[in-house]
Scaffold this active site. Structure first.
Site, PDB file in Angstrom:
ATOM      1  N   ARG A 173       0.804  -1.222   0.000  1.00  0.00           N
ATOM      2  CA  ARG A 173       0.000   0.000   0.000  1.00  0.00           C
ATOM      3  C   ARG A 173       0.840   1.277   0.000  1.00  0.00           C
ATOM      4  O   ARG A 173       0.397   2.327   0.445  1.00  0.00           O
ATOM      5  CB  ARG A 173      -0.958   0.022   1.194  1.00  0.00           C
ATOM      6  N   SER A 174       2.041   1.181  -0.528  1.00  0.00           N
ATOM      7  CA  SER A 174       2.941   2.341  -0.540  1.00  0.00           C
ATOM      8  C   SER A 174       2.728   3.252  -1.736  1.00  0.00           C
ATOM      9  O   SER A 174       3.189   4.386  -1.734  1.00  0.00           O
ATOM     10  CB  SER A 174       4.395   1.856  -0.534  1.00  0.00           C
ATOM     11  N   LYS A 178       3.500   1.995  -4.920  1.00  0.00           N
ATOM     12  CA  LYS A 178       4.478   1.573  -5.928  1.00  0.00           C
ATOM     13  C   LYS A 178       3.841   1.299  -7.287  1.00  0.00           C
ATOM     14  O   LYS A 178       4.410   1.667  -8.307  1.00  0.00           O
ATOM     15  CB  LYS A 178       5.328   0.399  -5.439  1.00  0.00           C
ATOM     16  N   ALA A 216      -0.170  -8.227 -16.001  1.00  0.00           N
ATOM     17  CA  ALA A 216      -0.697  -8.585 -14.678  1.00  0.00           C
ATOM     18  C   ALA A 216      -0.303 -10.013 -14.359  1.00  0.00           C
ATOM     19  O   ALA A 216      -0.626 -10.931 -15.109  1.00  0.00           O
ATOM     20  CB  ALA A 216      -2.209  -8.432 -14.664  1.00  0.00           C
ATOM     21  N   GLY A 224      -1.165 -11.545 -11.478  1.00  0.00           N
ATOM     22  CA  GLY A 224      -2.160 -12.154 -10.593  1.00  0.00           C
ATOM     23  C   GLY A 224      -3.171 -12.985 -11.354  1.00  0.00           C
ATOM     24  O   GLY A 224      -3.550 -12.652 -12.469  1.00  0.00           O
ATOM     25  N   HIS A 249      -7.024  -1.411  -9.605  1.00  0.00           N
ATOM     26  CA  HIS A 249      -5.886  -1.254 -10.513  1.00  0.00           C
ATOM     27  C   HIS A 249      -6.379  -0.971 -11.936  1.00  0.00           C
ATOM     28  O   HIS A 249      -5.871  -0.076 -12.611  1.00  0.00           O
ATOM     29  CB  HIS A 249      -5.008  -2.511 -10.503  1.00  0.00           C
ATOM     30  N   ASP A 252       3.367  -6.054 -13.098  1.00  0.00           N
ATOM     31  CA  ASP A 252       2.885  -5.850 -11.733  1.00  0.00           C
ATOM     32  C   ASP A 252       2.239  -7.144 -11.252  1.00  0.00           C
ATOM     33  O   ASP A 252       1.130  -7.459 -11.680  1.00  0.00           O
ATOM     34  CB  ASP A 252       1.891  -4.690 -11.708  1.00  0.00           C
TER      35      ASP A 252
END
Length: 191
Positions: A20-21, A23, A42, A44, A60, A93
């Site tokens: 949760r920064s 990035k 992606a 995921g 996202h 990501d």
């Protein structure tokens, strides 16, 4: 004939930081500013039964411009990087999710897959921006799979950082360019 040297104009960028920064948002900002066709890679896997995960993926997706192409690539990152063209900017990501997808591989298989990814990044024709989580800032996980994940991801992020043109640490609402502010360490030992 294959060219093992990347084009001089291509960029390899690593964006890392804690959960949760921001990035991913910083990586998206860099990709949008590349002036190239952005391909969002992606890593995921979509699990429709995990509503919280689906909501995260939707957040996202909603942030990204509609003209970006999205590829779901949970395993074969090296092939996607090798297929990238000089007019592309690949935004991958994330390395943590990719590592988790491959966690059950034996050490020798993982080492080969990791080296294939590093080789593809070194010779990439496209700009490549990778998002990688920092998982080693907390306690040592109490279970073997957690330690394996932390160690594999930490080593991978360090190895990519060593070959990247720029490495950003995103934390506390700031993106710090470590490649300007920091001093590179010697290469990580292979394990």
């Amino acid at each position: 004939m294959t060219n093992s040297q990347p084009p001089a104009s291509r960029q390899l960028i690593l964006v890392t930081g804690p959960a949760r920064s921001g990035k991913s948002e910083w990586a998206e900002t860099l990709a949008a500013g590349s002036g190239k066709q952005v391909i969002y890679v992606a890593t995921g896997r979509v699990d429709e039964t995990d509503l919280e995960w689906v909501r995260r993926l939707e957040q996202h997706q909603n942030r990204r411009p509609v003209d970006w192409t999205t590829l779901e690539v949970p395993i074969e990152l090296s092939a996607v990087v090798r297929a990238g063209k000089p007019s592309d900017c690949l935004l991958i990501d994330s390395l943590g999710t990719w590592t988790a997808n491959l966690l059950e591989q034996e050490a020798a298989v993982w080492a080969t897959v990791q080296q294939e990814l590093l080789a593809s990044l070194k010779s990439a024709a496209a700009d490549v921006i990778l998002v990688g989580e920092e998982t080693g800032w907390g306690v040592v996980p109490a279970y073997p799979a957690g330690r394996l994940f932390r160690d594999r991801l930490g080593t991978l992020v360090r190895q990519i950082g060593a070959i990247a043109d720029n490495v950003y640490l995103v934390t506390g609402g700031y993106a710090l360019d470590l490649s300007v502010l920091g001093t590179p360490l010697p290469p990580a030992a292979k394990n």
